[in-house]
Design a protein around this motif. Structure first.
Motif, PDB file in Angstrom:
ATOM      1  N   ALA A  29      -9.050  96.299  41.517  1.00 36.64           N
ATOM      2  CA  ALA A  29      -8.810  97.543  42.246  1.00 36.64           C
ATOM      3  C   ALA A  29      -8.714  97.288  43.749  1.00 36.64           C
ATOM      4  O   ALA A  29      -7.846  97.838  44.431  1.00 36.64           O
ATOM      5  N   GLU A  30      -9.585  96.427  44.258  1.00 34.55           N
ATOM      6  CA  GLU A  30      -9.552  96.116  45.691  1.00 34.55           C
ATOM      7  C   GLU A  30      -8.258  95.405  46.080  1.00 34.55           C
ATOM      8  O   GLU A  30      -7.633  95.738  47.088  1.00 34.55           O
ATOM      9  N   LEU A  31      -7.843  94.434  45.279  1.00 36.65           N
ATOM     10  CA  LEU A  31      -6.590  93.727  45.570  1.00 36.65           C
ATOM     11  C   LEU A  31      -5.395  94.666  45.493  1.00 36.65           C
ATOM     12  O   LEU A  31      -4.468  94.584  46.311  1.00 36.65           O
ATOM     13  N   LEU A  32      -5.400  95.578  44.537  1.00 38.18           N
ATOM     14  CA  LEU A  32      -4.326  96.557  44.436  1.00 38.18           C
ATOM     15  C   LEU A  32      -4.304  97.461  45.667  1.00 38.18           C
ATOM     16  O   LEU A  32      -3.238  97.750  46.223  1.00 38.18           O
ATOM     17  N   GLN A  33      -5.480  97.870  46.128  1.00 33.68           N
ATOM     18  CA  GLN A  33      -5.554  98.701  47.334  1.00 33.68           C
ATOM     19  C   GLN A  33      -5.007  97.955  48.546  1.00 33.68           C
ATOM     20  O   GLN A  33      -4.255  98.524  49.350  1.00 33.68           O
ATOM     21  N   LEU A  34      -5.372  96.701  48.673  1.00 34.49           N
ATOM     22  CA  LEU A  34      -4.886  95.895  49.793  1.00 34.49           C
ATOM     23  C   LEU A  34      -3.363  95.738  49.769  1.00 34.49           C
ATOM     24  O   LEU A  34      -2.736  95.554  50.811  1.00 34.49           O
TER      25      LEU A  34
END
Length: 137
Positions: A29-34
């Motif tokens: 989720a964090e990588l997708l947000q970035l």
């Protein structure tokens, strides 16, 4: 009065990660947000189905092995609900190829995989799903 300018930015695609391993789900989720996605995560299939409906997501990044039901069942339930049938389903697993995984899903990824490929597969799956859904209208 100043002229109105059209915005060239598109709304971020909403992606829900459904994965029972918290660190993996949070990391994805964090990588997708970035990368510019509007991403969130849950850890069970039941939560995933309810959250996908509530958030009106564009795509689900779906683990095959969940504690309450497998990824195929989550996908089947999403497909059979008129409120979630439009959602692109991208299966992911570290197990290797799973026969029939593409039956109702839009794509299948086996980890390890480059995140750039994950982003591209999500975007293309959403686009294909939207075109399919438009053809039914």
């Amino acid at each position: 009065m100043e002229p109105v300018q059209e915005s060239s930015t598109k709304a971020a695609l909403k992606v829900l990660v459904i994965d029972d391993h918290k660190a993996h789900a949070e990391g994805l989720a964090e990588l997708l947000q970035l990368a510019g996605f509007d991403a969130s995560y849950v850890q069970t299939g039941g939560e995933g189905i309810e959250t996908a409906r509530a958030l009106n997501v564009d795509a689900v990044l779906l683990d095959m092995n969940l504690p309450d039901m497998n990824g195929f069942e989550v996908c089947r339930r999403l497909r059979r609900d008129a409120n979630t049938a439009h959602i692109a389903v991208v299966f992911h697993t570290a197990q290797g190829s799973v026969p029939g995984a593409r039956h109702e899903g839009d794509a299948f990824l086996t980890y390890p995989v480059a995140m750039s490929e994950v982003y591209a597969v999500i975007r293309s799956s959403v686009e294909r799903r939207r075109k399919r859904m438009e053809s039914f209208l």
